[in-house]
Write a protein that holds these residues in place. Structure first.
Motif, PDB file in Angstrom:
ATOM      1  N   TYR A  71       0.854  -1.182   0.000  1.00  0.00           N
ATOM      2  CA  TYR A  71       0.000   0.000   0.000  1.00  0.00           C
ATOM      3  C   TYR A  71       0.888   1.229   0.000  1.00  0.00           C
ATOM      4  O   TYR A  71       1.832   1.324   0.796  1.00  0.00           O
ATOM      5  N   ARG A  72       0.602   2.174  -0.890  1.00  0.00           N
ATOM      6  CA  ARG A  72       1.403   3.388  -0.981  1.00  0.00           C
ATOM      7  C   ARG A  72       0.581   4.572  -0.483  1.00  0.00           C
ATOM      8  O   ARG A  72      -0.483   4.872  -1.020  1.00  0.00           O
ATOM      9  N   HIS A  73       1.130   5.249   0.537  1.00  0.00           N
ATOM     10  CA  HIS A  73       0.392   6.305   1.227  1.00  0.00           C
ATOM     11  C   HIS A  73       0.231   7.566   0.390  1.00  0.00           C
ATOM     12  O   HIS A  73      -0.711   8.315   0.561  1.00  0.00           O
ATOM     13  N   GLY A  74       1.191   7.829  -0.515  1.00  0.00           N
ATOM     14  CA  GLY A  74       1.069   9.013  -1.364  1.00  0.00           C
ATOM     15  C   GLY A  74      -0.099   8.871  -2.321  1.00  0.00           C
ATOM     16  O   GLY A  74      -1.027   9.675  -2.328  1.00  0.00           O
ATOM     17  N   ALA A  75      -0.073   7.800  -3.118  1.00  0.00           N
ATOM     18  CA  ALA A  75      -1.108   7.581  -4.127  1.00  0.00           C
ATOM     19  C   ALA A  75      -2.371   6.954  -3.533  1.00  0.00           C
ATOM     20  O   ALA A  75      -3.377   6.817  -4.235  1.00  0.00           O
ATOM     21  N   SER A  76      -2.347   6.583  -2.244  1.00  0.00           N
ATOM     22  CA  SER A  76      -3.496   5.944  -1.574  1.00  0.00           C
ATOM     23  C   SER A  76      -3.995   4.726  -2.343  1.00  0.00           C
ATOM     24  O   SER A  76      -5.200   4.582  -2.594  1.00  0.00           O
TER      25      SER A  76
END
Lengths: 195, 195
Positions: A71-76
């Protein structure tokens, strides 16, 4: 190149640190242009990044990549990317790439070679991303993830990534840069073999 | 894809804005993992970016790109890149691409088509970069640069950029992504013609 840059080159007189954010610092740079114009520019200062292209034989005999799904927090969103990370203070990019490969996939490579380096964003970032090809992989014990890392390792056929890059979970621009170099290298390898 | 992401997907409970920097804002995101772990993540929120690949006939008959040469404050160096910029509030990427092309090169394109979109860095950035192919260019009057923009327009043969990307002044990762798509499209065009 011999052509002049004198009319384009800004010069920095000073910079202020505005914020420290663990993986980057934010600065305001005070600069002046050759024509005397003055400007302030927001900059991100970050450690160099590394990207690893780990090649294995896939289930059906062709080449596959070991990629990480997280899971990537920038791109959600969930992404599937090449193993990657930051150089630690004083750490050479090659050592960082070997470490990240081992930490994230639990494998080590008998051969690692630099595919290239690129500026993630020269407009406002001062760091470089180094990309390595990792070959002849073998198990290196348990994975060792950072405290806030949660990721799965996946085997992605090279031809699938080439077909699907830019879509679905394959949206990281630095994974695309790495694939660009991989394609270039495989093309050059083929030309050598054909000659 | 049908495989589960439930064990990997973080969920954000709140975020604090730490800093506003004209071209991006910095946030601290407070999130929790499926296993209950809590973490804080620094994020950059930025407008979407656009990248334009303007194709012209070069001096020697082959394809060339119109590229922009400028001093980049992040990397502290001169770069040569595809024309690019930020979407203004409410502006569609296609309109932003046409505007940036005109502002930076003084040309407009009779045909613009989306090559693809990519996440510059999904780990900590929330924006996307849209890349357009611009063809059938014609003069559109004077260039109109932003107050702090100083740049020259250059004609770069496609085969030169393909050979030199990642070296010299051709170091912008988003220019590399754009070139990746351009190569893919030209390959597909050739296959269609050959069939």
């Amino acid at each position: 190149m011999s052509r002049s840059s004198d009319h384009l080159r800004w010069s920095e007189s000073s910079r202020d640190k505005l914020l420290s954010c663990r993986i980057f610092d934010v600065f305001l740079s005070h600069s002046s242009a050759p024509d005397g114009r003055k400007g302030d520019f927001y900059l991100l200062s970050a450690p160099n990044w590394v990207n690893v292209v780990p090649v294995v034989r896939g289930e059906y005999g062709g080449e596959s990549f070991l990629m990480v799904r997280q899971y990537r927090h920038g791109a959600s969103m969930m992404t599937t990317e090449f193993p990657a990370g930051l150089c630690e203070p004083g750490e050479e990019p090659l050592a960082a790439a070997a470490r990240e490969l081992e930490e994230e996939t639990g494998r080590k490579a008998a051969r690692m070679s630099l595919l290239g380096r690129i500026s993630p964003n020269p407009a406002f970032m001062d760091n470089w991303c180094y990309t390595y090809l990792a070959e002849d992989l073998s198990p290196a014990g348990e994975r060792s993830l950072d405290h806030l890392e949660l990721l799965d390792v996946e085997d992605v056929p090279a031809e699938r990534l080439i077909r699907e890059i830019g879509t679905g979970e394959f949206v990281n621009s630095l994974t695309m840069s790495a694939l660009f170099w991989f394609n270039l290298k495989r093309g050059a390898d083929r030309n050598r073999t054909d000659a």
